[in-house]
Design an enzyme around this catalytic site. Structure first.
Site, mmCIF file in Angstrom:
data_model
loop_
_atom_site.group_PDB
_atom_site.id
_atom_site.type_symbol
_atom_site.label_atom_id
_atom_site.label_comp_id
_atom_site.label_asym_id
_atom_site.label_seq_id
_atom_site.Cartn_x
_atom_site.Cartn_y
_atom_site.Cartn_z
ATOM 1 N N THR A 12 -11.107 32.827 -17.181
ATOM 2 C CA THR A 12 -12.356 32.174 -17.178
ATOM 3 C C THR A 12 -13.186 33.537 -17.758
ATOM 4 O OG1 THR A 12 -11.885 31.276 -14.970
ATOM 5 C CG2 THR A 12 -14.246 31.757 -15.388
ATOM 6 N N ASP A 51 -13.301 26.546 -9.443
ATOM 7 C CA ASP A 51 -14.640 27.294 -8.556
ATOM 8 C C ASP A 51 -15.724 27.390 -9.766
ATOM 9 O OD1 ASP A 51 -13.057 29.101 -10.138
ATOM 10 O OD2 ASP A 51 -14.025 30.829 -9.329
HETATM 11 N N1 GLY Z 1 -11.443 30.540 -11.914
HETATM 12 C C1 GLY Z 1 -11.257 29.335 -12.920
HETATM 13 C C2 GLY Z 1 -10.380 28.298 -12.207
HETATM 14 O O1 GLY Z 1 -9.922 28.491 -11.276
HETATM 15 O O2 GLY Z 1 -10.479 27.285 -12.644
#
Ligand code: GLY
Length: 304
Positions: free
Chosen positions: A163, A194
């Site tokens: 991310t 998230d």
């Molecule tokens: N942290 C990014 C996801 O789990 O989609």
């Protein structure tokens, strides 16, 4: 006081972000410019164009933005026809009376605001996806069960979730946080992580600070990680203390040993921290005392 703090994969846009901050651009424009550089990077298979697709071979992107001064926010999830989901999240924040759009509605809004783009599936990402589904003989037919294949494929250590996080404070003291991702490779269709969930992967309140997450998004959702960290800062914790507290209290996901989880935190006074459950995670930073942005190791803290 200005600051640009990001996950290491934002290195590609950090010099541009620094230049924009020095030219007096708003924190929102700076965060958007840096995130868009990463979304455009076809070699980054965790964000934007080039992101790994879900188990059916469709790229589904999530993104969010939060303006800490007003606590205005925008988020999108499951976007499959927009190369710049961060800009779409910004458009949700600025042009709709909503905070979050998902799936077909988000893609529709992308067309409405001129952010629609073609197929997001890049050849190398497509080849990796295909190798996975062929190795595990995944039946891609309508209504075929996918859960067991997803449970195996998403744990492939070569292709764990990634991310981009970017947080900026501009010359006027405005604090903005932005996050964008393609989520887990081979995720179940419709899975939302998230990044699209404000309070989980992204939260900013200029009175106290901001926090953002990368890594295992389900854990950030289950703990309200970003909001919890900012709440700790509101109670007087340093950025490092606030983030370490979240990581030390992560629940066990019960899906194997590896729990990659990483956070950035910035207090309203500009002090910051970058932490990770792993040894290898890095972050990028620029502040006015630096000639150029730097990439540094994060502090490793306890994991479940
Ligand atoms: N942290 C990014 C996801 O789990 O989609």
């Amino acid at each position: 006081m200005t600051l640009l703090l990001a996950s290491a994969n934002a290195e590609i846009g950090m010099a541009l972000g620094r230049d924009l901050l020095l030219s007096g651009a708003s924190a929102l424009d700076v965060v958007e410019a840096v995130v868009r550089a990463v979304e455009d990077n076809a070699g980054d298979h965790t964000v934007g164009y080039g992101g790994y697709p879900n188990i059916l071979g469709t790229v589904e992107l999530d993104a969010s933005v939060m303006d800490g001064t007003t606590r205005a926010a925008g988020a999108v999830a499951g976007v499959s026809a927009c190369r710049h989901p961060f800009s779409l999240a910004r458009a949700v924040m600025e042009r709709l009376p909503h905070v979050m759009l998902a799936g077909a509605g988000a893609d529709r809004f992308a067309r409405e605001v001129g952010l629609a783009s073609g197929d997001l599936l890049e050849p190398e990402a497509a080849a990796t996806w295909r190798r996975g589904v062929e190795t595990y003989h995944v039946d891609l037919g309508d209504n075929a069960p996918l859960a067991d294949a997803v449970k195996t494929l998403v744990l492939d250590p070569e292709h764990v979730t990634g991310t981009v996080n970017v947080v900026a404070i501009d010359a006027a003291g405005r604090l903005v946080s932005g996050v964008s991702t393609s989520g887990w490779a081979w995720k179940y269709p419709g899975r939302v992580g998230d990044t699209g969930c404000l309070g989980a992967g992204n939260y900013a309140d200029a009175r106290y600070g901001a926090a953002t997450c990368t890594g295992w998004g389900e854990l950030a959702i289950r703990t309200g990680a970003a909001r919890r960290a900012v709440q700790s800062m509101a109670g007087g914790a340093s950025a490092g203390e606030a983030l370490a507290d979240v990581l030390a209290d992560l629940p066990d996901p019960g899906m194997g040993d590896a729990v990659p989880f990483h956070m950035l935190g910035v207090r309203a006074d500009g002090t910051y921290a970058a932490v990770s459950t792993t040894e290898v995670s890095r972050y990028a930073v620029w502040e006015p005392s630096m000639a150029a942005p730097e990439v540094r190791p994060r502090t490793q803290v306890g994991a479940p």
